[in-house]
Design a protein around this motif. Sequence first.
Motif, PDB file in Angstrom:
ATOM      1  N   LEU A  87     -40.790   3.241  -6.675  1.00  5.74           N
ATOM      2  CA  LEU A  87     -40.052   3.708  -7.641  1.00  5.74           C
ATOM      3  C   LEU A  87     -40.080   2.692  -8.663  1.00  5.74           C
ATOM      4  O   LEU A  87     -39.860   2.786  -9.654  1.00  5.74           O
ATOM      5  CB  LEU A  87     -38.592   3.812  -6.981  1.00  5.74           C
ATOM      6  N   GLY A  88     -39.843   1.271  -8.307  1.00  9.28           N
ATOM      7  CA  GLY A  88     -39.980   0.284  -9.246  1.00  9.28           C
ATOM      8  C   GLY A  88     -40.936   0.245 -10.288  1.00  9.28           C
ATOM      9  O   GLY A  88     -41.057   0.001 -11.403  1.00  9.28           O
ATOM     10  N   LEU A  89     -42.175   0.467  -9.367  1.00  7.82           N
ATOM     11  CA  LEU A  89     -43.393   0.590 -10.280  1.00  7.82           C
ATOM     12  C   LEU A  89     -43.470   1.668 -11.373  1.00  7.82           C
ATOM     13  O   LEU A  89     -43.777   1.424 -12.503  1.00  7.82           O
ATOM     14  CB  LEU A  89     -44.717   0.769  -9.558  1.00  7.82           C
ATOM     15  N   LEU A  90     -43.182   2.907 -10.915  1.00  8.58           N
ATOM     16  CA  LEU A  90     -42.882   4.035 -11.996  1.00  8.58           C
ATOM     17  C   LEU A  90     -41.840   3.806 -12.885  1.00  8.58           C
ATOM     18  O   LEU A  90     -42.227   4.084 -14.159  1.00  8.58           O
ATOM     19  CB  LEU A  90     -42.846   5.026 -11.049  1.00  8.58           C
ATOM     20  N   ALA A  93     -43.245   0.992 -15.121  1.00  9.92           N
ATOM     21  CA  ALA A  93     -44.323   1.451 -16.035  1.00  9.92           C
ATOM     22  C   ALA A  93     -44.017   2.556 -17.050  1.00  9.92           C
ATOM     23  O   ALA A  93     -44.340   2.459 -18.314  1.00  9.92           O
ATOM     24  CB  ALA A  93     -45.279   2.261 -15.196  1.00  9.92           C
ATOM     25  N   GLY A  94     -43.198   3.362 -16.962  1.00 11.30           N
ATOM     26  CA  GLY A  94     -42.374   4.270 -17.918  1.00 11.30           C
ATOM     27  C   GLY A  94     -41.688   3.670 -19.063  1.00 11.30           C
ATOM     28  O   GLY A  94     -41.793   3.991 -20.096  1.00 11.30           O
ATOM     29  N   GLY A  95     -41.026   2.475 -18.622  1.00 11.16           N
ATOM     30  CA  GLY A  95     -40.302   1.830 -19.313  1.00 11.16           C
ATOM     31  C   GLY A  95     -41.231   1.179 -20.543  1.00 11.16           C
ATOM     32  O   GLY A  95     -41.105   1.005 -21.519  1.00 11.16           O
ATOM     33  N   GLY A  96     -42.301   0.520 -19.958  1.00 10.17           N
ATOM     34  CA  GLY A  96     -43.206  -0.163 -20.518  1.00 10.17           C
ATOM     35  C   GLY A  96     -44.110   0.718 -21.414  1.00 10.17           C
ATOM     36  O   GLY A  96     -44.380   0.342 -22.805  1.00 10.17           O
ATOM     37  N   GLN A  97     -44.392   1.807 -20.995  1.00 15.60           N
ATOM     38  CA  GLN A  97     -44.961   2.963 -21.723  1.00 15.60           C
ATOM     39  C   GLN A  97     -44.123   3.294 -23.191  1.00 15.60           C
ATOM     40  O   GLN A  97     -44.287   3.565 -24.084  1.00 15.60           O
ATOM     41  CB  GLN A  97     -45.433   4.138 -21.083  1.00 15.60           C
ATOM     42  N   TYR A  98     -42.875   3.422 -22.790  1.00 11.01           N
ATOM     43  CA  TYR A  98     -41.775   3.812 -23.774  1.00 11.01           C
ATOM     44  C   TYR A  98     -41.820   2.770 -24.863  1.00 11.01           C
ATOM     45  O   TYR A  98     -41.735   3.009 -26.209  1.00 11.01           O
ATOM     46  CB  TYR A  98     -40.489   4.093 -23.118  1.00 11.01           C
ATOM     47  N   LEU A 109     -51.995  -3.828 -21.935  1.00  7.93           N
ATOM     48  CA  LEU A 109     -51.756  -4.504 -20.638  1.00  7.93           C
ATOM     49  C   LEU A 109     -50.351  -5.127 -20.447  1.00  7.93           C
ATOM     50  O   LEU A 109     -49.983  -5.490 -19.170  1.00  7.93           O
ATOM     51  CB  LEU A 109     -52.678  -5.692 -20.868  1.00  7.93           C
ATOM     52  N   TYR A 110     -49.417  -5.150 -21.325  1.00  6.34           N
ATOM     53  CA  TYR A 110     -48.162  -5.170 -21.333  1.00  6.34           C
ATOM     54  C   TYR A 110     -47.520  -4.201 -20.254  1.00  6.34           C
ATOM     55  O   TYR A 110     -46.568  -4.483 -19.329  1.00  6.34           O
ATOM     56  CB  TYR A 110     -47.376  -5.408 -22.207  1.00  6.34           C
ATOM     57  N   VAL A 111     -47.953  -3.017 -20.493  1.00  9.18           N
ATOM     58  CA  VAL A 111     -47.425  -1.956 -19.682  1.00  9.18           C
ATOM     59  C   VAL A 111     -47.860  -2.051 -17.969  1.00  9.18           C
ATOM     60  O   VAL A 111     -47.130  -2.042 -17.105  1.00  9.18           O
ATOM     61  CB  VAL A 111     -47.946  -0.489 -20.233  1.00  9.18           C
ATOM     62  N   VAL A 112     -49.188  -2.475 -18.015  1.00  9.74           N
ATOM     63  CA  VAL A 112     -49.488  -2.778 -16.598  1.00  9.74           C
ATOM     64  C   VAL A 112     -48.737  -3.965 -15.858  1.00  9.74           C
ATOM     65  O   VAL A 112     -48.142  -3.972 -14.749  1.00  9.74           O
ATOM     66  CB  VAL A 112     -51.034  -3.124 -16.497  1.00  9.74           C
ATOM     67  N   GLY A 113     -48.409  -4.899 -16.842  1.00 11.37           N
ATOM     68  CA  GLY A 113     -47.830  -6.010 -16.326  1.00 11.37           C
ATOM     69  C   GLY A 113     -46.085  -5.663 -16.169  1.00 11.37           C
ATOM     70  O   GLY A 113     -45.721  -5.958 -14.841  1.00 11.37           O
ATOM     71  N   PHE A 114     -45.563  -4.481 -16.939  1.00 10.73           N
ATOM     72  CA  PHE A 114     -44.346  -4.358 -16.504  1.00 10.73           C
ATOM     73  C   PHE A 114     -44.357  -3.483 -15.166  1.00 10.73           C
ATOM     74  O   PHE A 114     -43.461  -3.456 -14.403  1.00 10.73           O
ATOM     75  CB  PHE A 114     -43.917  -3.199 -17.352  1.00 10.73           C
ATOM     76  N   ALA A 115     -45.596  -2.512 -15.015  1.00 12.95           N
ATOM     77  CA  ALA A 115     -45.542  -1.797 -13.762  1.00 12.95           C
ATOM     78  C   ALA A 115     -45.755  -2.906 -12.703  1.00 12.95           C
ATOM     79  O   ALA A 115     -45.234  -2.444 -11.538  1.00 12.95           O
ATOM     80  CB  ALA A 115     -47.087  -1.110 -13.839  1.00 12.95           C
ATOM     81  N   LEU A 116     -46.535  -3.784 -12.700  1.00 13.26           N
ATOM     82  CA  LEU A 116     -46.605  -4.415 -11.567  1.00 13.26           C
ATOM     83  C   LEU A 116     -45.160  -5.433 -11.415  1.00 13.26           C
ATOM     84  O   LEU A 116     -45.024  -5.714 -10.121  1.00 13.26           O
ATOM     85  CB  LEU A 116     -47.766  -5.808 -11.883  1.00 13.26           C
TER      86      LEU A 116
END
Length: 157
Positions: A87-90, A93-98, A109-116
């Motif tokens: 859930l944290g990853l999703l 990642a959704g917040g980073g994509q937004y 790559l920032y979105v990937v960083g947010f997901a990690l």
Amino acid sequence: MIEERAVVKELFPDAIMVESVIKSTCSQCHQVDNCGNGQVAKALPQKKLSLLIPTTERFVVGDELIIAIPERFLLQSAWQVYMWPLLGLLICAGGGQYLLNKGFLTHELYVVGFALLGGFSGSKLAKWWQDYSGLQKKLVPKILKTAPKNIETLYVS
């Protein structure tokens, strides 16, 4: 209760060390030759799991015991350990994509960083909750009973 047979291997003043064989059901399926899990189960030898169980009861090395863990607590723990990081990853990642879509982030790559970061935070949250709620103490196996010894019988005519 999830039960397992274990053998007493070592004695301590307030605990015992038991050993249980980790079993795989993959070797019993008729699809074992066509399945990846079955091939892995055949390739790896059976492993043994050693547990230190606190007890005041007296046992002898070699005693076979039936130990158990409450299924409810095991399922709670599994849910927390698997779902909080996911859930944290999703969510992150959704917040980073937004933020990427709105132009606040300049690269994917920032979105990937947010997901990690979200997955890592979820795993830390799960670990903290396991400690805070006392769930780890509820997952200590309990000794239910001593397993009956195998009795050799002679055929009498």
